[in-house]
Design a protein around this motif. Structure first.
Motif, PDB file in Angstrom:
ATOM      1  N   ALA A  32      -6.039  22.757 -11.583  1.00 31.65           N
ATOM      2  CA  ALA A  32      -5.838  24.188 -11.865  1.00 31.65           C
ATOM      3  C   ALA A  32      -5.218  24.900 -10.668  1.00 31.65           C
ATOM      4  N   ASN A  33      -5.630  24.514  -9.459  1.00 32.59           N
ATOM      5  CA  ASN A  33      -5.179  25.310  -8.301  1.00 32.59           C
ATOM      6  C   ASN A  33      -4.316  24.539  -7.306  1.00 32.59           C
ATOM      7  N   THR A  34      -4.115  23.241  -7.525  1.00 28.86           N
ATOM      8  CA  THR A  34      -3.246  22.459  -6.627  1.00 28.86           C
ATOM      9  C   THR A  34      -3.026  21.081  -7.268  1.00 28.86           C
ATOM     10  N   LYS A  35      -2.522  20.148  -6.483  1.00 35.42           N
ATOM     11  CA  LYS A  35      -2.291  18.791  -6.997  1.00 35.42           C
ATOM     12  C   LYS A  35      -2.859  17.781  -6.004  1.00 35.42           C
ATOM     13  N   VAL A  36      -3.197  16.616  -6.546  1.00 39.05           N
ATOM     14  CA  VAL A  36      -3.514  15.468  -5.677  1.00 39.05           C
ATOM     15  C   VAL A  36      -2.380  14.467  -5.855  1.00 39.05           C
ATOM     16  N   GLU A  37      -1.832  14.039  -4.748  1.00 39.54           N
ATOM     17  CA  GLU A  37      -0.772  13.023  -4.769  1.00 39.54           C
ATOM     18  C   GLU A  37      -1.423  11.682  -4.443  1.00 39.54           C
ATOM     19  N   LEU A  38      -1.311  10.726  -5.351  1.00 42.18           N
ATOM     20  CA  LEU A  38      -1.770   9.356  -5.073  1.00 42.18           C
ATOM     21  C   LEU A  38      -0.524   8.562  -4.713  1.00 42.18           C
ATOM     22  N   LEU A  39      -0.577   7.825  -3.610  1.00 45.52           N
ATOM     23  CA  LEU A  39       0.620   7.102  -3.185  1.00 45.52           C
ATOM     24  C   LEU A  39       0.297   5.683  -2.720  1.00 45.52           C
ATOM     25  N   GLU A  40       1.215   4.769  -3.059  1.00 46.43           N
ATOM     26  CA  GLU A  40       1.091   3.379  -2.598  1.00 46.43           C
ATOM     27  C   GLU A  40       2.404   2.991  -1.928  1.00 46.43           C
ATOM     28  N   PRO A  41       2.348   1.970  -1.043  1.00 47.73           N
ATOM     29  CA  PRO A  41       3.576   1.563  -0.332  1.00 47.73           C
ATOM     30  C   PRO A  41       4.620   1.031  -1.311  1.00 47.73           C
ATOM     31  N   LEU A  42       5.896   1.258  -0.961  1.00 44.20           N
ATOM     32  CA  LEU A  42       7.015   0.730  -1.754  1.00 44.20           C
ATOM     33  C   LEU A  42       8.003   0.070  -0.795  1.00 44.20           C
ATOM     34  N   GLY A  43       8.191  -1.217  -0.908  1.00 49.50           N
ATOM     35  CA  GLY A  43       9.172  -1.916  -0.067  1.00 49.50           C
ATOM     36  C   GLY A  43       8.655  -2.191   1.336  1.00 49.50           C
ATOM     37  N   GLU A  44       9.582  -2.781   2.121  1.00 52.47           N
ATOM     38  CA  GLU A  44       9.241  -3.127   3.513  1.00 52.47           C
ATOM     39  C   GLU A  44       9.219  -1.863   4.361  1.00 52.47           C
ATOM     40  N   GLY A  45       8.369  -1.858   5.382  1.00 54.74           N
ATOM     41  CA  GLY A  45       8.425  -0.757   6.368  1.00 54.74           C
ATOM     42  C   GLY A  45       7.937   0.564   5.815  1.00 54.74           C
ATOM     43  N   SER A  46       7.063   0.498   4.787  1.00 56.14           N
ATOM     44  CA  SER A  46       6.527   1.772   4.287  1.00 56.14           C
ATOM     45  C   SER A  46       5.751   2.506   5.386  1.00 56.14           C
ATOM     46  N   PRO A  47       5.919   3.842   5.512  1.00 60.42           N
ATOM     47  CA  PRO A  47       5.205   4.576   6.553  1.00 60.42           C
ATOM     48  C   PRO A  47       3.693   4.611   6.328  1.00 60.42           C
ATOM     49  N   ILE A  48       3.240   4.169   5.138  1.00 60.72           N
ATOM     50  CA  ILE A  48       1.782   4.206   4.917  1.00 60.72           C
ATOM     51  C   ILE A  48       1.160   2.820   5.018  1.00 60.72           C
ATOM     52  N   ALA A  49       1.984   1.806   5.314  1.00 62.00           N
ATOM     53  CA  ALA A  49       1.446   0.423   5.391  1.00 62.00           C
ATOM     54  C   ALA A  49       0.383   0.305   6.483  1.00 62.00           C
ATOM     55  N   ALA A  50       0.684   0.837   7.667  1.00 58.76           N
ATOM     56  CA  ALA A  50      -0.285   0.726   8.781  1.00 58.76           C
ATOM     57  C   ALA A  50      -1.569   1.482   8.437  1.00 58.76           C
ATOM     58  N   PHE A  51      -1.406   2.622   7.756  1.00 55.81           N
ATOM     59  CA  PHE A  51      -2.581   3.426   7.377  1.00 55.81           C
ATOM     60  C   PHE A  51      -3.490   2.612   6.466  1.00 55.81           C
ATOM     61  N   LEU A  52      -2.904   1.897   5.506  1.00 58.28           N
ATOM     62  CA  LEU A  52      -3.709   1.114   4.555  1.00 58.28           C
ATOM     63  C   LEU A  52      -4.286  -0.142   5.206  1.00 58.28           C
TER      64      LEU A  52
END
Ligand SMILES: CC[C@H](C(=O)O)C(=O)SCCNC(=O)CCNC(=O)[C@H](O)C(C)(C)COP(=O)(O)OP(=O)(O)OC[C@H]1O[C@@H](n2cnc3c(N)ncnc32)[C@H](O)[C@@H]1OP(=O)(O)O
Ligand SMILES: [Co+2]
Length: 134
Positions: free
Chosen positions: A49-69
């Motif tokens: 109702a008041n915002t969004k939640v973004e769910l994200l997974e890595p895509l391809g090599e060198g994803s900026p979220i790979a180290a986080f996961l």
């Protein structure tokens, strides 16, 4: 400078499983997956109702979220996205204040086809900040 919270992002190891949990267990409205190869992620948005939640997974090599996961294998809160009216102006004043604007410092087009920037988590109390121009 800051407007509304546009989204809160959660990095997940399996986007389909996370989408199913949000849809079936939490009864949420979840968008179709959106591959963003230029950002190294695939995302869905949970509409609230008041915002969004973004769910994200890595895509391809060198994803900026790979180290986080690697550090958070079950997933975790990844960033918060604030809306701004003028992202170039925001970037200039943030740089003048000594904050690190990530990448080459120039806005890129994000999932909502709007210009976005990221600010280093170490400058904002351990929280990765995204700015989206609306
Ligand atoms: C734009 C499309 C879409 C949208 O909404 O429209 C998206 O949001 S895409 C989101 C994915 N893209 C990004 O995250 C781009 C910005 N991120 C980066 O540039 C990196 O992830 C970076 C620089 C934040 C971290 O890179 P990396 O993990 O490879 O570096 P380090 O391991 O050296 O991390 C440095 C330091 O920061 C801590 N860290 C990393 N990520 C986060 C985070 N999400 N939240 C909080 N802290 C984070 C990490 O633990 C390190 O801390 P240290 O104490 O030195 O271990
Ligand atoms: Co985001």
């Amino acid at each position: 400078m800051l407007g509304r919270v546009n989204h809160i992002a959660i990095a997940v190891p399996d986007l389909e499983a996370a989408s199913t949990t949000y849809r079936d267990t939490l009864g949420a409205r979840v968008s179709a997956p959106q591959a963003l190869p230029e950002h190294g992620v695939t995302v869905v948005f949970v509409e609230l109702a008041n915002t969004k939640v973004e769910l994200l997974e890595p895509l391809g090599e060198g994803s900026p979220i790979a180290a986080f996961l690697e550090k958070n294998p079950a997933g975790g809160m990844h960033h918060i996205c604030y809306e701004v009216a003028d992202i170039a102006e925001a970037a200039e004043s943030l740089k003048a204040a000594g904050a690190r604007v990530l990448g080459d410092g120039k806005p890129k087009i994000g999932a909502h086809r709007k210009p976005v920037l990221f600010l280093h988590p170490k400058d904002f109390f351990g929280t990765l900040v995204e700015l989206e121009e609306v």
